[in-house]
Design a protein around this motif. Structure first.
Motif, PDB file in Angstrom:
ATOM      1  N   HIS A 155      34.363 -21.470  79.851  1.00 21.26           N
ATOM      2  CA  HIS A 155      35.226 -22.217  79.265  1.00 21.26           C
ATOM      3  C   HIS A 155      35.296 -23.830  79.678  1.00 21.26           C
ATOM      4  O   HIS A 155      35.535 -24.591  78.832  1.00 21.26           O
ATOM      5  CB  HIS A 155      36.700 -21.645  79.842  1.00 21.26           C
ATOM      6  N   HIS A 156      34.874 -23.975  80.960  1.00 21.00           N
ATOM      7  CA  HIS A 156      34.935 -25.280  81.533  1.00 21.00           C
ATOM      8  C   HIS A 156      33.820 -25.979  80.966  1.00 21.00           C
ATOM      9  O   HIS A 156      33.957 -27.190  80.672  1.00 21.00           O
ATOM     10  CB  HIS A 156      34.883 -25.229  82.722  1.00 21.00           C
ATOM     11  N   TYR A 157      32.607 -25.428  80.758  1.00 21.52           N
ATOM     12  CA  TYR A 157      31.411 -25.870  79.981  1.00 21.52           C
ATOM     13  C   TYR A 157      31.930 -26.492  78.616  1.00 21.52           C
ATOM     14  O   TYR A 157      31.547 -27.553  78.164  1.00 21.52           O
ATOM     15  CB  TYR A 157      30.352 -24.823  80.205  1.00 21.52           C
ATOM     16  N   ILE A 158      32.356 -25.399  77.892  1.00 14.58           N
ATOM     17  CA  ILE A 158      32.760 -25.769  76.443  1.00 14.58           C
ATOM     18  C   ILE A 158      33.551 -26.699  76.403  1.00 14.58           C
ATOM     19  O   ILE A 158      33.421 -27.980  75.538  1.00 14.58           O
ATOM     20  CB  ILE A 158      33.299 -24.605  75.685  1.00 14.58           C
ATOM     21  N   ALA A 159      34.792 -26.880  77.434  1.00 11.10           N
ATOM     22  CA  ALA A 159      35.799 -28.093  77.213  1.00 11.10           C
ATOM     23  C   ALA A 159      35.078 -29.421  77.559  1.00 11.10           C
ATOM     24  O   ALA A 159      35.377 -30.267  76.813  1.00 11.10           O
ATOM     25  CB  ALA A 159      36.856 -27.519  78.238  1.00 11.10           C
ATOM     26  N   CYS A 160      34.127 -29.558  78.612  1.00  9.72           N
ATOM     27  CA  CYS A 160      33.669 -30.536  78.742  1.00  9.72           C
ATOM     28  C   CYS A 160      32.492 -31.155  77.658  1.00  9.72           C
ATOM     29  O   CYS A 160      32.495 -32.413  77.411  1.00  9.72           O
ATOM     30  CB  CYS A 160      32.616 -30.325  80.272  1.00  9.72           C
ATOM     31  N   VAL A 161      32.005 -30.076  77.053  1.00  8.55           N
ATOM     32  CA  VAL A 161      30.984 -30.461  75.896  1.00  8.55           C
ATOM     33  C   VAL A 161      31.782 -31.086  74.599  1.00  8.55           C
ATOM     34  O   VAL A 161      31.353 -31.846  74.156  1.00  8.55           O
ATOM     35  CB  VAL A 161      29.960 -29.295  75.734  1.00  8.55           C
ATOM     36  N   SER A 162      32.837 -30.386  74.479  1.00  9.42           N
ATOM     37  CA  SER A 162      33.623 -30.793  73.268  1.00  9.42           C
ATOM     38  C   SER A 162      34.234 -32.228  73.373  1.00  9.42           C
ATOM     39  O   SER A 162      34.532 -32.728  72.545  1.00  9.42           O
ATOM     40  CB  SER A 162      34.758 -29.817  73.029  1.00  9.42           C
ATOM     41  N   SER A 163      34.446 -32.706  74.902  1.00  8.37           N
ATOM     42  CA  SER A 163      35.085 -34.178  75.030  1.00  8.37           C
ATOM     43  C   SER A 163      33.794 -35.100  75.312  1.00  8.37           C
ATOM     44  O   SER A 163      34.454 -36.454  75.419  1.00  8.37           O
ATOM     45  CB  SER A 163      36.010 -33.942  76.166  1.00  8.37           C
ATOM     46  N   SER A 803      40.151 -27.396  65.104  1.00 11.68           N
ATOM     47  CA  SER A 803      40.003 -28.127  66.370  1.00 11.68           C
ATOM     48  C   SER A 803      39.134 -29.337  66.083  1.00 11.68           C
ATOM     49  O   SER A 803      37.838 -28.864  66.266  1.00 11.68           O
ATOM     50  CB  SER A 803      39.637 -27.214  67.575  1.00 11.68           C
ATOM     51  N   GLU A 804      39.460 -30.507  65.973  1.00  8.63           N
ATOM     52  CA  GLU A 804      38.476 -31.860  65.841  1.00  8.63           C
ATOM     53  C   GLU A 804      39.358 -32.496  66.768  1.00  8.63           C
ATOM     54  O   GLU A 804      40.529 -32.886  66.797  1.00  8.63           O
ATOM     55  CB  GLU A 804      38.618 -32.011  64.359  1.00  8.63           C
TER      56      GLU A 804
END
Length: 928
Positions: A155-163, A803-804
């Protein structure tokens, strides 16, 4: 008997000799084979007669007695006759080998593998796979996952990539340059020829698309304004646009969108006529049929924003005879708000107009996207709105005025806003001057230019109810969230203002707010007395309490005169610069001292709330940890409370500096330097706000998984010691404190003379705290937008991912979809039939169209509404056409997408005007 006969008989007897069995001969192979076959046939016959359970027990007994070689023989037999085609390696191999295999996959393939099966999902979300991928880019978790927690690093990886911010190759080349080597002349010539061929192909496709587009447009653009729309389809500067090649098609689409927006109605007639007419006439002529009418015939009107906490209670507090207009903070434009005001006044002029919205001492949060301040006050659309709104109010000579329930009178920026509005409209604008940190008590303080000795709130509201609302705003908003959910479905067909009044009346009747308000001080003082009694342990509790109450009452009487609310006085002539300067010089010393005293008192209260967290929660948890009876682990205690303790130490030092300065206070002393020193250490708050969502999740997880912590919170939450607050509610105070700092700093600078040494430091401190407050507001906004989109995602069935980045919801409009029986007829003669109910979700970049269905719950009056996704249309591709009212259809319009069109109609005419107004504004904003 001879020896030979004896030997023969002995051999025959020996041939029938058995071993380990009573029936199997030892040496006679033929007989042995025959007996074996008979027994196998008998057992096979028995096996056929047995049940399934008996057969399983028999097989288990036989297989358990087999040796390894015999079991291998059975395995080989099965592999030859019953081959296993596919085997999941993760269920056969050891786990560490399966994880080693998955470690070769990239993040995208790991996410795809997680969707294969539950075993694969469990393995591919292990932290040992995702932690190296995060640490490779320097992304570290702000907390340590618990033993039974997995998936945290994913989840941390996905959150960092999405930002992450990304650039296309062309944008990257423009920003960072290119690393390509210079080409030779032959390569450049070949590239030019290739570009020439591609350009020719693009021009041919553009010409084809243009022809198809012009053929497809006329059928749905036919109507009363068809000829005007078709004239606009020819683009200006024809041959010039052909030079832009690939941009022609996009320009043509935008031209059609702008044409459809310009053809829409601007303002509706109240009678529901053919179409809406644009308001061109002067608004000062509205309601002037009788200029000599008395003020008694002119109503008072109050505009109440839905962003106000517990706005239903405010609606119920409005006096009889006052026109109350409740408007949505989001999904309404300035033109729509003006339309609601005209509808409420019905051509009359208002004696006074009140605006009850959120805001602060510098700006008014009037609508979403419209924070009225000194920077945007002269924008054309904002200026036009205030001029037209001011024309709805009686002149200053007739006693007309506009009252803002926002403390604009407590800062220089707010006073400048009021001055500009007065000069712009020629109407008297008033606002409260008091600063009440952490509440809406400022509306009950002194106002600029009170009307005939009375403060404006008494003209619009019942003061007892308004005071009850302002005292319990936060608690009422939390309670009303559940009340709205239960009662609003029952009031669905009523107007919003009527349902708001009914809910507010229900809350007042249920809670008995007037009696609670009268007894509030007594209850608080008794609670403090009981706390002191528990600390002292006196043998005579009644005498101790009576002495404490007498001491408390005398102390409050002594402090009443010195701790008054900040006032600006009667500044009716203060717009004259000389009078204003003279008045401020007379009261600057006294009021500056009052602001500093309020700053110290509010900071003391804030530090006390942080000390409650330390004394009630942190110290008992650490004591239990050191006594080997741990309620929470040391890691969880560190995650939840470490940042709070750092904030407590920082603000305790800040409070000590303020106390020292107040003890030796004089008009020449400064406070700005203390704030600048405090502002340089705000990185402590940065860590707190970055980890705040993790802290709340950790509290919830520990409450669910640790019974001892659940019991601990049950003993300590919402007690007298914690001021009837829970741990998450206490952790809210740091986020609210910065708004109070800004209010107090602005008030302090307002009463600081221009030549004072502290004025420059106060300006620097204001900029410093204001910049950090903007950072906090952005975090809140992003979190709120994320939660809002997540809630929409769960409500709408079959909805694509919402989510955009920077996407937010503006308005939801319920309409009905219509079908035209004969499109060849004129608009005025066309007949329509209703096909289904629709709900339109307007975002800042797209229009989401869903079907709406209502299901009633058995034995209950309430109903359940569900939404099914139909289409999503980007706003730059949305075309709108109005359908004029006729005797067959009312309040209808057409929405045209790239592939489909929807004929829609609203129930009320106002809903159509507000919806088209906000849709036009949003489409224009998305195309800029």
């Amino acid at each position: 008997m001879s020896f030979g006969n004896f030997l023969q008989e002995s051999l025959e007897v020996e041939s029938f000799h058995t071993r380990f069995s009573a029936w199997t001969p030892f040496n006679n192979q033929f007989l042995n084979r025959q007996l074996f076959q008979e027994r196998v046939t008998l057992i096979s016959h028995w096996f056929d007669l047995w049940t399934n359970k008996q057969r399983q027990e028999f097989l288990f007994t036989i297989l358990s007695q087999c040796s390894k070689s015999q079991l291998r023989f059975i395995q080989d037999w099965f592999s030859e006759r019953k081959q296993v085609a596919r085997v999941d390696f993760s269920t056969v191999l050891p786990r560490f080998i399966s994880l080693y295999i998955f470690s070769f996959l990239n993040p995208k393939d790991l996410c795809a593998a997680a969707q294969v099966s539950w075993p694969w999902k469990f393995l591919t979300e292990q932290d040992c796979l995702w932690m190296p991928k995060c640490t490779k880019f320097g992304w570290f978790l702000p907390y340590t996952p618990t033993q039974n927690e997995y998936g945290a690093w994913k989840h941390h990886y996905i959150a960092c990539v999405s930002s992450l911010d990304w650039l296309t190759p062309r944008e990257a080349a423009a920003v960072y340059g290119t690393l390509n080597e210079p080409k030779t002349e032959d390569e450049e010539l070949q590239e030019r020829q290739r570009e020439k061929c591609l350009r020719k192909m693009i021009w041919e496709k553009i010409a084809f698309h243009k022809k198809e587009l012009l053929k497809a447009r006329p059928p749905w653009l036919s109507g009363t304004r068809c000829s005007r729309l078709q004239k606009c389809t020819s683009l200006p500067g024809g041959p010039h646009l052909w030079r832009h090649g690939a941009r022609l098609y996009e320009t043509l689409e935008r031209q059609f969108v702008h044409t459809s927006l310009d053809a829409l109605p601007k303002q509706s007639h109240l009678s529901g006529s053919h179409s809406y007419s644009l308001i061109k006439k002067n608004h000062r002529e509205v309601g002037r049929t009788n200029d000599n009418s008395s003020c008694a015939l002119q109503p008072r009107i109050i505009l109440i924003s839905s962003r106000i906490p517990a706005y239903e209670m405010v609606m119920e507090s409005v006096k009889a005879g006052i026109v109350a207009v409740l408007y949505e903070h989001s999904g309404v434009t300035l033109e729509g708000l003006l339309h609601l005001t005209h509808r409420a006044l019905q051509g009359r002029k208002a004696q006074s107009l009140g605006i009850f919205s959120s805001g602060n001492s510098r700006e008014i949060d009037l609508l979403q996207g419209y924070n009225i301040c000194i920077k945007n006050l002269l924008w054309p659309e904002v200026r036009d709105f205030w001029e037209k709104l001011g024309s709805c109010v009686a002149t200053e000579e007739e006693g007309g005025r506009v009252d803002f329930f926002v403390p604009l009178g407590a800062s220089e920026a707010g006073l400048e806003v009021l001055s500009q509005l007065s000069q712009l409209t020629g109407t008297l604008f008033s606002a409260p001057t008091g600063i009440a940190t952490g509440s809406y008590q400022h509306i009950l303080s002194d106002w600029l230019w009170p009307e005939q000795g009375q403060n404006p709130p008494s003209n619009y509201f019942s003061e007892s109810k308004l005071q009850a609302w302002s005292s319990f705003t936060e608690f009422l908003e939390d309670t009303l969230k559940s009340v709205r959910t239960e009662l609003k479905p029952l009031f669905k067909n009523l107007q919003e203002s009527i349902s708001g009044r009914m809910i507010g009346q229900f809350m007042f009747d249920t809670l008995g707010m007037s009696s609670i308000l009268n007894n509030q001080d007594t209850v608080q003082t008794l609670a403090e007395g009981l706390m002191e009694l528990s600390k002292e342990g006196s043998d005579k509790p009644l005498e101790f309490l009576s002495y404490f109450l007498l001491k408390k009452s005398s102390k409050k009487n002594n402090d009443f005169e010195g701790n008054g609310i900040l006032t600006e006085g009667d500044l009716k002539e203060a717009w004259d610069p000389l009078m204003k300067e003279r008045k401020l010089q007379m009261d600057s010393v006294k009021k500056r001292t009052q602001v500093v005293r309020e700053l110290v008192q509010s900071e003391r209260r804030y530090v006390q709330m942080l000390e409650i967290v330390r004394d009630v929660y942190i110290r008992p948890l650490r004591a239990a940890l050191s006594s080997n009876r741990a309620i929470l682990s040391a890691a969880n205690i560190h995650i939840i409370f470490s940042d709070t303790l750092r904030i407590l130490n920082l603000n305790r030092e800040f409070l000590d500096n303020l106390k020292d300065r107040l003890q030796e206070w004089s008009p020449a002393h400064c406070v700005g330097e203390i704030f600048i020193k405090f502002g340089s250490q705000l990185n402590t708050y940065t860590n707190f706000f970055n980890n705040y969502p993790v802290v709340l999740k950790t509290i919830e997880k520990c409450r669910e998984m640790t019974p001892a912590f659940r019991a601990f919170l049950k003993r300590h939450d919402k007690t007298i010691v914690t001021k009837m607050l829970s741990l998450p509610e206490l952790l809210l105070y740091p986020s609210r404190r910065f708004e109070e700092y800004i209010h107090l700093l602005y008030a302090l600078r307002l009463h600081t003379p221009a030549g004072h040494v502290d004025r420059g430091d106060l300006t620097t401190a204001i900029d410093q705290i204001k910049k950090y407050k903007g950072y906090i507001d952005q975090i809140k906004k992003n979190l709120k937008m994320r939660e809002q989109l997540s809630a929409m995602q769960t409500v709408i069935w079959g909805c694509p991912t919402l989510s955009e980045i920077n996407r937010y919801l503006i308005r939801i409009q319920d309409v009905v979809q219509l079908h035209c029986c004969d499109e060849k007829m004129d608009f005025s003669l066309r007949q329509y039939e209703q096909t289904r109910d629709l709900s339109l979700f307007l975002f800042n970049d797209a229009l989401l169209i869903t079907s709406r269905s209502t299901s009633h719950i058995p034995f209950e009056r309430t109903s359940k509404t569900t939404y099914q996704f139909i289409a999503s249309v980007p706003l730059p591709r949305v075309l709108i056409e109005d359908i004029p009212d006729s005797k067959y259809v009312k309040n209808a319009f057409i929405l045209q997408g790239s592939k489909h069109e929807w004929i829609c109609a609203t129930e009320v005419e106002d809903d159509k005007f507000l919806w088209l107004s906000v849709l036009q504004h949003t489409i224009r904003s998305s195309m800029k």
